[in-house]
Design a protein around this motif. Structure first.
Motif, PDB file in Angstrom:
ATOM      1  N   ASP A   1       3.420   1.076   3.170  1.00  0.00           N
ATOM      2  CA  ASP A   1       2.970  -0.352   3.873  1.00  0.00           C
ATOM      3  C   ASP A   1       3.492  -0.139   5.395  1.00  0.00           C
ATOM      4  O   ASP A   1       3.971  -1.037   6.262  1.00  0.00           O
ATOM      5  N   GLY A   2       3.035   1.034   5.965  1.00  0.00           N
ATOM      6  CA  GLY A   2       3.243   1.551   7.203  1.00  0.00           C
ATOM      7  C   GLY A   2       4.527   2.144   7.585  1.00  0.00           C
ATOM      8  O   GLY A   2       4.753   2.559   8.831  1.00  0.00           O
ATOM      9  N   THR A   3       5.483   2.432   6.793  1.00  0.00           N
ATOM     10  CA  THR A   3       6.571   2.978   7.106  1.00  0.00           C
ATOM     11  C   THR A   3       6.312   4.427   6.258  1.00  0.00           C
ATOM     12  O   THR A   3       6.131   4.623   5.287  1.00  0.00           O
ATOM     13  N   VAL A   4       6.644   5.438   6.996  1.00  0.00           N
ATOM     14  CA  VAL A   4       6.467   6.508   6.606  1.00  0.00           C
ATOM     15  C   VAL A   4       7.653   7.468   6.268  1.00  0.00           C
ATOM     16  O   VAL A   4       8.876   7.469   6.931  1.00  0.00           O
ATOM     17  N   ILE A   5       7.867   7.640   5.036  1.00  0.00           N
ATOM     18  CA  ILE A   5       8.952   8.523   4.501  1.00  0.00           C
ATOM     19  C   ILE A   5       8.754   9.878   4.076  1.00  0.00           C
ATOM     20  O   ILE A   5       7.468  10.238   3.734  1.00  0.00           O
ATOM     21  N   VAL A   6       9.573  10.901   4.604  1.00  0.00           N
ATOM     22  CA  VAL A   6       9.372  12.177   4.298  1.00  0.00           C
ATOM     23  C   VAL A   6      10.339  12.867   3.802  1.00  0.00           C
ATOM     24  O   VAL A   6      11.513  11.943   3.403  1.00  0.00           O
ATOM     25  N   GLU A   7      10.475  13.910   3.115  1.00  0.00           N
ATOM     26  CA  GLU A   7      11.419  14.845   2.164  1.00  0.00           C
ATOM     27  C   GLU A   7      11.065  14.337   0.894  1.00  0.00           C
ATOM     28  O   GLU A   7      11.288  13.100   0.402  1.00  0.00           O
ATOM     29  N   SER A   8      11.088  15.363   0.006  1.00  0.00           N
ATOM     30  CA  SER A   8      10.692  15.262  -1.339  1.00  0.00           C
ATOM     31  C   SER A   8      11.759  14.349  -1.977  1.00  0.00           C
ATOM     32  O   SER A   8      11.272  13.418  -2.948  1.00  0.00           O
ATOM     33  N   ILE A   9      13.093  14.877  -1.805  1.00  0.00           N
ATOM     34  CA  ILE A   9      14.010  13.914  -2.680  1.00  0.00           C
ATOM     35  C   ILE A   9      13.926  12.609  -2.665  1.00  0.00           C
ATOM     36  O   ILE A   9      14.099  11.720  -3.178  1.00  0.00           O
ATOM     37  N   ALA A  10      13.870  12.248  -1.172  1.00  0.00           N
ATOM     38  CA  ALA A  10      13.763  10.862  -0.689  1.00  0.00           C
ATOM     39  C   ALA A  10      12.668  10.131  -1.133  1.00  0.00           C
ATOM     40  O   ALA A  10      12.749   8.958  -1.850  1.00  0.00           O
ATOM     41  N   ILE A  11      11.392  10.695  -1.174  1.00  0.00           N
ATOM     42  CA  ILE A  11      10.287  10.098  -1.622  1.00  0.00           C
ATOM     43  C   ILE A  11      10.220  10.000  -3.217  1.00  0.00           C
ATOM     44  O   ILE A  11       9.861   8.924  -3.966  1.00  0.00           O
ATOM     45  N   ALA A  12      10.912  11.000  -3.801  1.00  0.00           N
ATOM     46  CA  ALA A  12      10.919  10.897  -5.477  1.00  0.00           C
ATOM     47  C   ALA A  12      11.985   9.750  -5.752  1.00  0.00           C
ATOM     48  O   ALA A  12      11.460   9.223  -6.604  1.00  0.00           O
TER      49      ALA A  12
ATOM     50  N   MET B   1       0.841  -1.188  -0.014  1.00  0.00           N
ATOM     51  CA  MET B   1       0.025   0.042   0.205  1.00  0.00           C
ATOM     52  C   MET B   1       0.932   1.310   0.053  1.00  0.00           C
ATOM     53  O   MET B   1       1.856   1.428   0.876  1.00  0.00           O
ATOM     54  N   LEU B   2       0.628   2.251  -0.868  1.00  0.00           N
ATOM     55  CA  LEU B   2       1.340   3.395  -0.871  1.00  0.00           C
ATOM     56  C   LEU B   2       0.445   4.488  -1.048  1.00  0.00           C
ATOM     57  O   LEU B   2      -0.596   4.644  -1.813  1.00  0.00           O
ATOM     58  N   THR B   3       0.545   5.389   0.156  1.00  0.00           N
ATOM     59  CA  THR B   3      -0.250   6.535   0.313  1.00  0.00           C
ATOM     60  C   THR B   3       0.596   7.679   0.172  1.00  0.00           C
ATOM     61  O   THR B   3       1.333   8.006   1.067  1.00  0.00           O
ATOM     62  N   LEU B   4       0.275   8.793  -0.809  1.00  0.00           N
ATOM     63  CA  LEU B   4       1.172  10.139  -0.679  1.00  0.00           C
ATOM     64  C   LEU B   4       0.081  11.071  -0.081  1.00  0.00           C
ATOM     65  O   LEU B   4      -0.889  11.489  -0.560  1.00  0.00           O
ATOM     66  N   TYR B   5       0.680  11.681   1.193  1.00  0.00           N
ATOM     67  CA  TYR B   5      -0.122  12.881   1.739  1.00  0.00           C
ATOM     68  C   TYR B   5       0.097  14.040   1.033  1.00  0.00           C
ATOM     69  O   TYR B   5       1.573  14.302   1.130  1.00  0.00           O
ATOM     70  N   HIS B   6      -0.711  14.843   0.648  1.00  0.00           N
ATOM     71  CA  HIS B   6      -0.595  16.167  -0.330  1.00  0.00           C
ATOM     72  C   HIS B   6      -1.315  17.226   0.346  1.00  0.00           C
ATOM     73  O   HIS B   6      -2.797  17.063   0.475  1.00  0.00           O
ATOM     74  N   ALA B   7      -0.867  18.371   0.106  1.00  0.00           N
ATOM     75  CA  ALA B   7      -1.410  19.500   0.166  1.00  0.00           C
ATOM     76  C   ALA B   7      -1.355  20.219  -0.783  1.00  0.00           C
ATOM     77  O   ALA B   7      -0.445  20.625  -1.374  1.00  0.00           O
TER      78      ALA B   7
ATOM     79  N   HIS C   1       3.289  12.812   8.796  1.00  0.00           N
ATOM     80  CA  HIS C   1       4.413  13.498   9.000  1.00  0.00           C
ATOM     81  C   HIS C   1       4.735  13.975  10.146  1.00  0.00           C
ATOM     82  O   HIS C   1       3.748  14.565  10.985  1.00  0.00           O
ATOM     83  N   PRO C   2       5.665  13.861  10.872  1.00  0.00           N
ATOM     84  CA  PRO C   2       6.214  14.039  12.093  1.00  0.00           C
ATOM     85  C   PRO C   2       5.942  15.446  12.625  1.00  0.00           C
ATOM     86  O   PRO C   2       5.817  15.950  13.922  1.00  0.00           O
ATOM     87  N   GLU C   3       5.999  16.366  11.424  1.00  0.00           N
ATOM     88  CA  GLU C   3       5.838  17.784  11.752  1.00  0.00           C
ATOM     89  C   GLU C   3       4.584  18.377  10.924  1.00  0.00           C
ATOM     90  O   GLU C   3       4.581  19.609  11.055  1.00  0.00           O
ATOM     91  N   LYS C   4       3.949  17.367  10.663  1.00  0.00           N
ATOM     92  CA  LYS C   4       2.448  17.816   9.730  1.00  0.00           C
ATOM     93  C   LYS C   4       2.954  18.712   8.701  1.00  0.00           C
ATOM     94  O   LYS C   4       2.042  19.456   8.239  1.00  0.00           O
ATOM     95  N   LYS C   5       3.974  18.495   8.046  1.00  0.00           N
ATOM     96  CA  LYS C   5       4.049  18.940   6.805  1.00  0.00           C
ATOM     97  C   LYS C   5       3.792  18.002   5.522  1.00  0.00           C
ATOM     98  O   LYS C   5       3.519  16.843   5.825  1.00  0.00           O
ATOM     99  N   VAL C   6       4.160  18.449   4.289  1.00  0.00           N
ATOM    100  CA  VAL C   6       4.139  17.567   3.250  1.00  0.00           C
ATOM    101  C   VAL C   6       5.103  17.809   2.317  1.00  0.00           C
ATOM    102  O   VAL C   6       5.807  18.985   2.480  1.00  0.00           O
ATOM    103  N   PRO C   7       5.641  16.709   1.475  1.00  0.00           N
ATOM    104  CA  PRO C   7       4.932  15.363   1.477  1.00  0.00           C
ATOM    105  C   PRO C   7       5.350  14.463   2.263  1.00  0.00           C
ATOM    106  O   PRO C   7       6.257  14.676   3.119  1.00  0.00           O
ATOM    107  N   ALA C   8       4.496  13.545   2.516  1.00  0.00           N
ATOM    108  CA  ALA C   8       4.925  12.170   3.173  1.00  0.00           C
ATOM    109  C   ALA C   8       4.325  11.113   2.711  1.00  0.00           C
ATOM    110  O   ALA C   8       3.002  11.230   2.191  1.00  0.00           O
ATOM    111  N   LEU C   9       5.055  10.136   2.784  1.00  0.00           N
ATOM    112  CA  LEU C   9       4.477   8.701   2.072  1.00  0.00           C
ATOM    113  C   LEU C   9       4.497   7.534   2.794  1.00  0.00           C
ATOM    114  O   LEU C   9       5.617   7.221   3.535  1.00  0.00           O
ATOM    115  N   ASP C  10       3.292   7.005   2.718  1.00  0.00           N
ATOM    116  CA  ASP C  10       3.469   5.727   3.719  1.00  0.00           C
ATOM    117  C   ASP C  10       3.361   4.644   2.693  1.00  0.00           C
ATOM    118  O   ASP C  10       2.678   4.320   1.956  1.00  0.00           O
TER     119      ASP C  10
END
Length: 206
Positions: free
Chosen positions: A61-72, A1-7, A50-59
């Motif tokens: 399979d339950g692991t949350v990844i933040v920072e645009s470059i890492a997600i990209a 499962m992949l969920t991208l949190y976006h504003a 996101h630990p700071e309630k910012k975006v983006p965040a990618l979930d």
């Protein structure tokens, strides 16, 4: 499962564009959340992981990844058939990663300093200045349509994202102007802008 949190109309917009560029719309769920906007508008969304309630965040399979470059980079590696990140071990991949690092480590700090009107020689020595950034872009786009040559990559998407929100910063250089227009004309970029505008308009009505 992949969920991208976006504003809408935020740094996460470029990741929404990336999902479409990767032809991964049926594999990545885009979930819109609210964030605190510049000037104090908006509010943190409790559902945002996101630990700071910012975006983006990618979930993933339950692991949350933040920072645009890492997600990209992670998304490009999950969907390699799109070819937006060159193969591992190639010089093209190294150049692509170089541009991603340069964006996060140089371009954004330089632009923030400009915005805050910071004028410090020590800061410029550390992060460079806007003329140095323009020179780097000019050298890359003087003879090639994209940053690492003839092919569009995730590096173009990330670096160009700055000019989506600050078009006045587009340098007066033919190669860069052509690149800017080429990037704006991409269907995925246009779809993201339309989606974000519709979401912002709906928020205003509410």
């Amino acid at each position: 499962m992949l969920t991208l949190y976006h504003a809408p109309m935020s740094r996460s917009s470029r990741l929404v564009t990336l999902v479409e560029d990767l032809v991964a719309q049926d594999k990545v769920t885009i979930r819109e959340v609210t964030i605190t906007r510049e000037g104090g508008a908006g509010a943190p969304d409790p559902s945002n992981p996101h630990p700071e309630k910012k975006v983006p965040a990618l979930d993933h399979d339950g692991t949350v990844i933040v920072e645009s470059i890492a997600i990209a980079q992670h998304l490009c590696e999950l969907f390699p058939e799109a070819g937006l990140l060159p193969p591992t071990g190639t010089p093209e991949r190294a150049k692509c990663l170089e541009w991603l690092a340069y964006y996060a480590g140089v371009i954004e700090p330089v632009v923030v300093a400009m915005y805050l009107k910071l004028d410090s020689p020590a800061y410029a020595r550390t992060f460079r200045d806007w003329p140095a950034v323009v020179t780097r872009l000019t050298q890359a786009l003087d003879k090639n349509p994209y940053l690492i040559g003839q092919t569009y990559t995730v590096a173009d998407l990330i670096v160009h994202s700055l000019f989506n929100w600050m078009p006045d910063l587009v340098p007066d250089h033919a190669g860069i102007r052509d690149w800017h227009q080429r990037m704006q004309a991409r269907p995925a970029a246009q779809h993201t802008m339309q989606r974000d505008q519709a979401s912002m308009a709906a928020m205003t009505v509410e």
